[in-house]
Motif scaffolding. Structure first.
Motif, PDB file in Angstrom:
ATOM      1  N   THR A  27      12.215 -13.654  -0.807  1.00 33.75           N
ATOM      2  CA  THR A  27      11.307 -12.693  -0.183  1.00 33.75           C
ATOM      3  C   THR A  27      10.077 -12.518  -1.061  1.00 33.75           C
ATOM      4  O   THR A  27      10.180 -12.390  -2.279  1.00 33.75           O
ATOM      5  N   LEU A  28       8.918 -12.530  -0.426  1.00 28.32           N
ATOM      6  CA  LEU A  28       7.644 -12.365  -1.114  1.00 28.32           C
ATOM      7  C   LEU A  28       7.011 -11.063  -0.659  1.00 28.32           C
ATOM      8  O   LEU A  28       6.809 -10.852   0.540  1.00 28.32           O
ATOM      9  N   TYR A  29       6.723 -10.183  -1.607  1.00 28.40           N
ATOM     10  CA  TYR A  29       6.091  -8.898  -1.336  1.00 28.40           C
ATOM     11  C   TYR A  29       4.655  -8.959  -1.841  1.00 28.40           C
ATOM     12  O   TYR A  29       4.429  -9.152  -3.036  1.00 28.40           O
ATOM     13  N   LEU A  30       3.679  -8.823  -0.947  1.00 26.93           N
ATOM     14  CA  LEU A  30       2.282  -8.824  -1.349  1.00 26.93           C
ATOM     15  C   LEU A  30       1.835  -7.401  -1.595  1.00 26.93           C
ATOM     16  O   LEU A  30       2.179  -6.482  -0.823  1.00 26.93           O
ATOM     17  N   SER A  31       1.064  -7.193  -2.654  1.00 21.64           N
ATOM     18  CA  SER A  31       0.431  -5.900  -2.878  1.00 21.64           C
ATOM     19  C   SER A  31      -0.623  -5.697  -1.796  1.00 21.64           C
ATOM     20  O   SER A  31      -0.995  -6.641  -1.097  1.00 21.64           O
ATOM     21  N   GLY A  32      -1.118  -4.487  -1.665  1.00 17.58           N
ATOM     22  CA  GLY A  32      -2.173  -4.226  -0.691  1.00 17.58           C
ATOM     23  C   GLY A  32      -3.369  -5.130  -0.945  1.00 17.58           C
ATOM     24  O   GLY A  32      -3.813  -5.271  -2.088  1.00 17.58           O
ATOM     25  N   ILE A  33      -3.862  -5.765   0.112  1.00 15.87           N
ATOM     26  CA  ILE A  33      -4.965  -6.718  -0.007  1.00 15.87           C
ATOM     27  C   ILE A  33      -6.093  -6.276   0.905  1.00 15.87           C
ATOM     28  O   ILE A  33      -5.881  -5.980   2.080  1.00 15.87           O
ATOM     29  N   GLY A  34      -7.291  -6.234   0.344  1.00 12.25           N
ATOM     30  CA  GLY A  34      -8.473  -5.833   1.103  1.00 12.25           C
ATOM     31  C   GLY A  34      -9.436  -6.986   1.317  1.00 12.25           C
ATOM     32  O   GLY A  34      -9.121  -8.140   1.017  1.00 12.25           O
ATOM     33  N   PRO A  35     -10.639  -6.693   1.806  1.00  8.66           N
ATOM     34  CA  PRO A  35     -11.601  -7.721   2.188  1.00  8.66           C
ATOM     35  C   PRO A  35     -12.633  -8.102   1.118  1.00  8.66           C
ATOM     36  O   PRO A  35     -13.650  -8.703   1.431  1.00  8.66           O
ATOM     37  N   ARG A  36     -12.373  -7.774  -0.151  1.00  6.40           N
ATOM     38  CA  ARG A  36     -13.366  -8.119  -1.180  1.00  6.40           C
ATOM     39  C   ARG A  36     -13.436  -9.628  -1.391  1.00  6.40           C
ATOM     40  O   ARG A  36     -12.423 -10.321  -1.354  1.00  6.40           O
ATOM     41  N   ASP A  37     -14.635 -10.125  -1.632  1.00  5.90           N
ATOM     42  CA  ASP A  37     -14.844 -11.550  -1.892  1.00  5.90           C
ATOM     43  C   ASP A  37     -14.282 -11.889  -3.274  1.00  5.90           C
ATOM     44  O   ASP A  37     -14.590 -11.207  -4.260  1.00  5.90           O
ATOM     45  N   PRO A  38     -13.459 -12.933  -3.382  1.00  4.36           N
ATOM     46  CA  PRO A  38     -12.840 -13.267  -4.673  1.00  4.36           C
ATOM     47  C   PRO A  38     -13.840 -13.625  -5.774  1.00  4.36           C
ATOM     48  O   PRO A  38     -13.577 -13.375  -6.944  1.00  4.36           O
ATOM     49  N   GLN A  39     -14.984 -14.200  -5.422  1.00  4.08           N
ATOM     50  CA  GLN A  39     -15.962 -14.609  -6.429  1.00  4.08           C
ATOM     51  C   GLN A  39     -16.952 -13.499  -6.789  1.00  4.08           C
ATOM     52  O   GLN A  39     -17.282 -13.305  -7.950  1.00  4.08           O
ATOM     53  N   THR A  40     -17.430 -12.768  -5.773  1.00  8.65           N
ATOM     54  CA  THR A  40     -18.515 -11.814  -6.014  1.00  8.65           C
ATOM     55  C   THR A  40     -18.072 -10.357  -6.013  1.00  8.65           C
ATOM     56  O   THR A  40     -18.820  -9.482  -6.430  1.00  8.65           O
ATOM     57  N   ASN A  41     -16.879 -10.101  -5.505  1.00  7.06           N
ATOM     58  CA  ASN A  41     -16.359  -8.750  -5.342  1.00  7.06           C
ATOM     59  C   ASN A  41     -17.077  -7.970  -4.239  1.00  7.06           C
ATOM     60  O   ASN A  41     -16.831  -6.788  -4.042  1.00  7.06           O
ATOM     61  N   ALA A 131     -12.603  -0.666   4.807  1.00  4.47           N
ATOM     62  CA  ALA A 131     -12.107  -0.002   6.011  1.00  4.47           C
ATOM     63  C   ALA A 131     -10.724  -0.480   6.411  1.00  4.47           C
ATOM     64  O   ALA A 131     -10.122   0.071   7.331  1.00  4.47           O
ATOM     65  N   ILE A 132     -10.206  -1.499   5.711  1.00  2.00           N
ATOM     66  CA  ILE A 132      -8.920  -2.087   6.083  1.00  2.00           C
ATOM     67  C   ILE A 132      -8.215  -2.644   4.853  1.00  2.00           C
ATOM     68  O   ILE A 132      -8.859  -3.139   3.934  1.00  2.00           O
ATOM     69  N   GLU A 133      -6.897  -2.530   4.867  1.00  2.78           N
ATOM     70  CA  GLU A 133      -6.072  -3.146   3.835  1.00  2.78           C
ATOM     71  C   GLU A 133      -4.759  -3.559   4.488  1.00  2.78           C
ATOM     72  O   GLU A 133      -4.280  -2.880   5.399  1.00  2.78           O
ATOM     73  N   LEU A 134      -4.197  -4.679   4.040  1.00  3.90           N
ATOM     74  CA  LEU A 134      -2.923  -5.163   4.558  1.00  3.90           C
ATOM     75  C   LEU A 134      -1.882  -5.188   3.457  1.00  3.90           C
ATOM     76  O   LEU A 134      -2.186  -5.529   2.314  1.00  3.90           O
ATOM     77  N   LYS A 135      -0.674  -4.826   3.806  1.00  3.69           N
ATOM     78  CA  LYS A 135       0.509  -4.908   2.942  1.00  3.69           C
ATOM     79  C   LYS A 135       1.481  -5.811   3.667  1.00  3.69           C
ATOM     80  O   LYS A 135       1.869  -5.530   4.795  1.00  3.69           O
ATOM     81  N   CYS A 136       1.853  -6.929   3.057  1.00  4.61           N
ATOM     82  CA  CYS A 136       2.619  -7.965   3.749  1.00  4.61           C
ATOM     83  C   CYS A 136       3.925  -8.311   3.054  1.00  4.61           C
ATOM     84  O   CYS A 136       4.024  -8.220   1.819  1.00  4.61           O
ATOM     85  N   VAL A 137       4.866  -8.777   3.863  1.00  8.40           N
ATOM     86  CA  VAL A 137       6.130  -9.305   3.369  1.00  8.40           C
ATOM     87  C   VAL A 137       6.328 -10.664   4.043  1.00  8.40           C
ATOM     88  O   VAL A 137       6.112 -10.802   5.247  1.00  8.40           O
ATOM     89  N   ALA A 138       6.724 -11.649   3.241  1.00 10.03           N
ATOM     90  CA  ALA A 138       6.994 -12.982   3.770  1.00 10.03           C
ATOM     91  C   ALA A 138       8.393 -13.418   3.369  1.00 10.03           C
ATOM     92  O   ALA A 138       8.894 -13.025   2.312  1.00 10.03           O
ATOM     93  N   GLN A 139       8.998 -14.210   4.212  1.00  7.02           N
ATOM     94  CA  GLN A 139      10.312 -14.796   3.909  1.00  7.02           C
ATOM     95  C   GLN A 139      10.087 -16.283   3.662  1.00  7.02           C
ATOM     96  O   GLN A 139       9.636 -17.006   4.550  1.00  7.02           O
ATOM     97  N   LEU A 140      10.369 -16.718   2.451  1.00  5.36           N
ATOM     98  CA  LEU A 140      10.106 -18.102   2.059  1.00  5.36           C
ATOM     99  C   LEU A 140      11.244 -19.005   2.465  1.00  5.36           C
ATOM    100  O   LEU A 140      12.412 -18.630   2.430  1.00  5.36           O
ATOM    101  N   LYS A 141      10.882 -20.222   2.829  1.00  3.29           N
ATOM    102  CA  LYS A 141      11.887 -21.227   3.160  1.00  3.29           C
ATOM    103  C   LYS A 141      12.444 -21.770   1.844  1.00  3.29           C
ATOM    104  O   LYS A 141      11.748 -21.870   0.857  1.00  3.29           O
ATOM    105  N   GLU A 142      13.703 -22.119   1.839  1.00  2.00           N
ATOM    106  CA  GLU A 142      14.295 -22.652   0.597  1.00  2.00           C
ATOM    107  C   GLU A 142      13.959 -24.093   0.400  1.00  2.00           C
ATOM    108  O   GLU A 142      13.624 -24.829   1.227  1.00  2.00           O
TER     109      GLU A 142
END
Length: 142
Positions: A27-41, A131-142
């Motif tokens: 199981t993969l738990y992602l922290s809250g992720i927003g729309p900031r640009d990875p290079q420029t912020n 204005a938006i943030e996502l919190k995600c959970v993923a189930q990884l394949k073995e």
């Protein structure tokens, strides 16, 4: 059970002391992720007054940027888009933004039967001028 922290080089830096994601077993738990640009912020779709306050924002641009950032964290974690099983969406203006956000969601998940579960919450603020943030959970394949 083993737990591994993931820091994704192609995702925006965390705004606090936490990893982008943590893998526990398959199981993969992602922290809250927003729309900031990875290079420029920079925040997608934001326009500002001279004093730095947000004048207006584009929820569609922010939603697309959030999805791109989620993909970057999934990629860094060895996961895929279709591994997502649960997404919590935080919107700072539910009345204004839900319909437009929902349309962008449908672009990214065109088959509702295969889409992850989703909960959308209206909140008063997020820690940066987004204005938006996502919190995600993923189930990884073995």
């Amino acid at each position: 059970m083993m737990s591994d922290a993931i820091h994704a080089g192609n995702a925006p830096k965390a705004v606090g002391s936490y990893p982008h994601a943590r893998r526990v077993g398959n199981t993969l738990y992602l922290s809250g992720i927003g729309p900031r640009d990875p290079q420029t912020n920079a925040i997608a779709g934001n326009e500002y007054f001279a004093d730095g306050r947000v004048r207006k924002y584009d929820i569609e641009a922010q939603a697309r940027a959030v999805f791109a950032n989620v993909r970057a964290v999934l990629d860094a974690s060895g996961a895929r888009w279709d591994d997502l099983v649960d997404v919590t969406v935080y919107l700072t203006d539910m009345a204004r933004d839900f319909k437009a956000y929902n349309a962008v969601w449908a672009e990214h998940f065109p088959d509702a039967a295969a889409a992850p579960c989703r909960t959308t919450l209206g909140i008063t603020a997020l820690p940066t001028p987004i204005a938006i943030e996502l919190k995600c959970v993923a189930q990884l394949k073995e």
